[in-house]
Structures are given as C-alpha cells and as structure tokens.
Design a protein around this motif. Sequence first.
Motif, PDB file in Angstrom:
ATOM      1  N   LEU A   1       0.829  -1.200   0.000  1.00 24.19           N
ATOM      2  CA  LEU A   1       0.000   0.000   0.000  1.00 24.19           C
ATOM      3  C   LEU A   1       0.866   1.253   0.000  1.00 24.19           C
ATOM      4  N   GLU A   2       0.368   2.278  -0.617  1.00 23.70           N
ATOM      5  CA  GLU A   2       0.921   3.616  -0.441  1.00 23.70           C
ATOM      6  C   GLU A   2      -0.142   4.388   0.316  1.00 23.70           C
ATOM      7  N   VAL A   3       0.258   4.935   1.455  1.00 19.57           N
ATOM      8  CA  VAL A   3      -0.703   5.613   2.325  1.00 19.57           C
ATOM      9  C   VAL A   3      -0.223   7.031   2.613  1.00 19.57           C
ATOM     10  N   ALA A   4      -1.136   7.855   3.078  1.00 21.97           N
ATOM     11  CA  ALA A   4      -0.798   9.224   3.454  1.00 21.97           C
ATOM     12  C   ALA A   4       0.170   9.217   4.635  1.00 21.97           C
ATOM     13  N   SER A   5       0.907  10.288   4.796  1.00 23.30           N
ATOM     14  CA  SER A   5       1.956  10.349   5.821  1.00 23.30           C
ATOM     15  C   SER A   5       1.434  10.265   7.255  1.00 23.30           C
ATOM     16  N   ASP A   6       0.169  10.570   7.482  1.00 24.26           N
ATOM     17  CA  ASP A   6      -0.359  10.523   8.847  1.00 24.26           C
ATOM     18  C   ASP A   6      -1.196   9.267   9.107  1.00 24.26           C
ATOM     19  N   THR A   7      -1.063   8.247   8.274  1.00 25.83           N
ATOM     20  CA  THR A   7      -1.845   7.024   8.406  1.00 25.83           C
ATOM     21  C   THR A   7      -1.347   6.190   9.586  1.00 25.83           C
ATOM     22  N   THR A   8      -2.280   5.652  10.362  1.00 28.90           N
ATOM     23  CA  THR A   8      -1.919   4.781  11.482  1.00 28.90           C
ATOM     24  C   THR A   8      -1.866   3.330  11.001  1.00 28.90           C
ATOM     25  N   ALA A   9      -1.275   2.475  11.821  1.00 28.44           N
ATOM     26  CA  ALA A   9      -1.207   1.050  11.494  1.00 28.44           C
ATOM     27  C   ALA A   9      -2.612   0.476  11.337  1.00 28.44           C
ATOM     28  N   THR A  10      -3.517   0.847  12.230  1.00 27.00           N
ATOM     29  CA  THR A  10      -4.894   0.364  12.159  1.00 27.00           C
ATOM     30  C   THR A  10      -5.569   0.805  10.862  1.00 27.00           C
ATOM     31  N   GLN A  11      -5.361   2.034  10.472  1.00 22.66           N
ATOM     32  CA  GLN A  11      -5.954   2.537   9.228  1.00 22.66           C
ATOM     33  C   GLN A  11      -5.375   1.817   8.002  1.00 22.66           C
ATOM     34  N   ALA A  12      -4.089   1.530   8.024  1.00 25.42           N
ATOM     35  CA  ALA A  12      -3.457   0.830   6.906  1.00 25.42           C
ATOM     36  C   ALA A  12      -4.035  -0.570   6.747  1.00 25.42           C
TER      37      ALA A  12
ATOM     38  N   ARG B   1       1.576  -1.656  20.969  1.00 28.38           N
ATOM     39  CA  ARG B   1       0.617  -1.569  22.084  1.00 28.38           C
ATOM     40  C   ARG B   1      -0.602  -0.742  21.709  1.00 28.38           C
ATOM     41  N   HIS B   2      -0.389   0.275  20.895  1.00 31.45           N
ATOM     42  CA  HIS B   2      -1.476   1.172  20.488  1.00 31.45           C
ATOM     43  C   HIS B   2      -1.415   1.394  18.980  1.00 31.45           C
ATOM     44  N   PRO B   3      -1.821   0.384  18.186  1.00 32.40           N
ATOM     45  CA  PRO B   3      -1.715   0.516  16.728  1.00 32.40           C
ATOM     46  C   PRO B   3      -2.571   1.643  16.158  1.00 32.40           C
ATOM     47  N   GLN B   4      -3.637   1.998  16.886  1.00 34.42           N
ATOM     48  CA  GLN B   4      -4.497   3.078  16.405  1.00 34.42           C
ATOM     49  C   GLN B   4      -3.810   4.441  16.540  1.00 34.42           C
ATOM     50  N   GLY B   5      -2.731   4.511  17.301  1.00 29.54           N
ATOM     51  CA  GLY B   5      -2.002   5.766  17.474  1.00 29.54           C
ATOM     52  C   GLY B   5      -0.629   5.768  16.825  1.00 29.54           C
ATOM     53  N   TYR B   6      -0.189   4.613  16.321  1.00 24.46           N
ATOM     54  CA  TYR B   6       1.140   4.537  15.704  1.00 24.46           C
ATOM     55  C   TYR B   6       1.075   5.056  14.282  1.00 24.46           C
ATOM     56  N   ARG B   7       1.770   6.146  14.025  1.00 20.95           N
ATOM     57  CA  ARG B   7       1.830   6.727  12.678  1.00 20.95           C
ATOM     58  C   ARG B   7       2.921   6.012  11.886  1.00 20.95           C
ATOM     59  N   LEU B   8       2.542   5.499  10.737  1.00 23.63           N
ATOM     60  CA  LEU B   8       3.484   4.747   9.915  1.00 23.63           C
ATOM     61  C   LEU B   8       4.613   5.638   9.413  1.00 23.63           C
ATOM     62  N   GLN B   9       5.769   5.017   9.294  1.00 23.93           N
ATOM     63  CA  GLN B   9       6.936   5.693   8.739  1.00 23.93           C
ATOM     64  C   GLN B   9       7.254   5.045   7.397  1.00 23.93           C
ATOM     65  N   ASP B  10       7.949   5.754   6.557  1.00 29.77           N
ATOM     66  CA  ASP B  10       8.293   5.256   5.229  1.00 29.77           C
ATOM     67  C   ASP B  10       8.986   3.898   5.339  1.00 29.77           C
ATOM     68  N   GLY B  11       8.460   2.909   4.636  1.00 30.75           N
ATOM     69  CA  GLY B  11       9.064   1.589   4.621  1.00 30.75           C
ATOM     70  C   GLY B  11       8.579   0.633   5.690  1.00 30.75           C
ATOM     71  N   ASP B  12       7.704   1.080   6.605  1.00 34.76           N
ATOM     72  CA  ASP B  12       7.193   0.189   7.651  1.00 34.76           C
ATOM     73  C   ASP B  12       6.445  -0.994   7.037  1.00 34.76           C
ATOM     74  N   ARG B  13       6.610  -2.149   7.655  1.00 33.15           N
ATOM     75  CA  ARG B  13       5.856  -3.340   7.276  1.00 33.15           C
ATOM     76  C   ARG B  13       4.914  -3.645   8.431  1.00 33.15           C
ATOM     77  N   VAL B  14       3.644  -3.440   8.205  1.00 31.59           N
ATOM     78  CA  VAL B  14       2.639  -3.732   9.234  1.00 31.59           C
ATOM     79  C   VAL B  14       2.338  -5.224   9.170  1.00 31.59           C
ATOM     80  N   GLU B  15       2.385  -5.873  10.321  1.00 34.59           N
ATOM     81  CA  GLU B  15       2.101  -7.300  10.405  1.00 34.59           C
ATOM     82  C   GLU B  15       0.835  -7.515  11.218  1.00 34.59           C
ATOM     83  N   VAL B  16       0.036  -8.463  10.788  1.00 38.00           N
ATOM     84  CA  VAL B  16      -1.199  -8.812  11.477  1.00 38.00           C
ATOM     85  C   VAL B  16      -0.974 -10.188  12.093  1.00 38.00           C
ATOM     86  N   TYR B  17      -1.118 -10.273  13.407  1.00 33.52           N
ATOM     87  CA  TYR B  17      -0.835 -11.515  14.126  1.00 33.52           C
ATOM     88  C   TYR B  17      -2.121 -12.249  14.471  1.00 33.52           C
TER      89      TYR B  17
END
Length: 91
Positions: A12-23, A54-70
Amino acid sequence: MAMPNKQQLARLEVASDTTATQAVAQADLPSLFPELPASLFQQLELGIFGKVLRHPQGYRLQDGDRVEVYRPLIIDPKDARRHRARRQRGG
C-alpha cells in the motif's frame, strides 16, 4: 497476514499521517481471507517488523514500515515445547 496454509501480502501507499490500524483497514484483509469473519480483523494484534504495537491506532506509519497482522496462537509455545520433549522421551 498468514494462516497455516495461506499467506497474503498487500503493498500500500498511504498518506503520511496514516496509522497502522488505518493501513490494515485500507488493505481490506477480509476480502483476501473470505473464510474468516470480517470482525476478526478488528481484534487481531498488529506489529511493525516483529514488534507488537501496544497502540496501533495511534502509531503513525513511517516510510518503509511493514505492518504485520498476528493471528491468535493455537497452542502456547511453551506447551508445544513440553509436548515435543515428552514425545522425544517416549512419554
């Protein structure tokens, strides 16, 4: 996300203020795993490169982050080791 017999990756390409939950919501995982209830994806833990958030709804993604779903563990890893050790001992 990965299941025992299936893994899906979504780039995905997401906006700079996207959270992990939103992604994860944008990845539309329920459409990739139609065999699972859609509500499950709102309950699963998320992480970045193997570290649980701990708080994915508040974690703002950084360029290159790989969000994992457990997904939930079927058996506790300690219990699995005990069972293997018991079988190897012949008990």
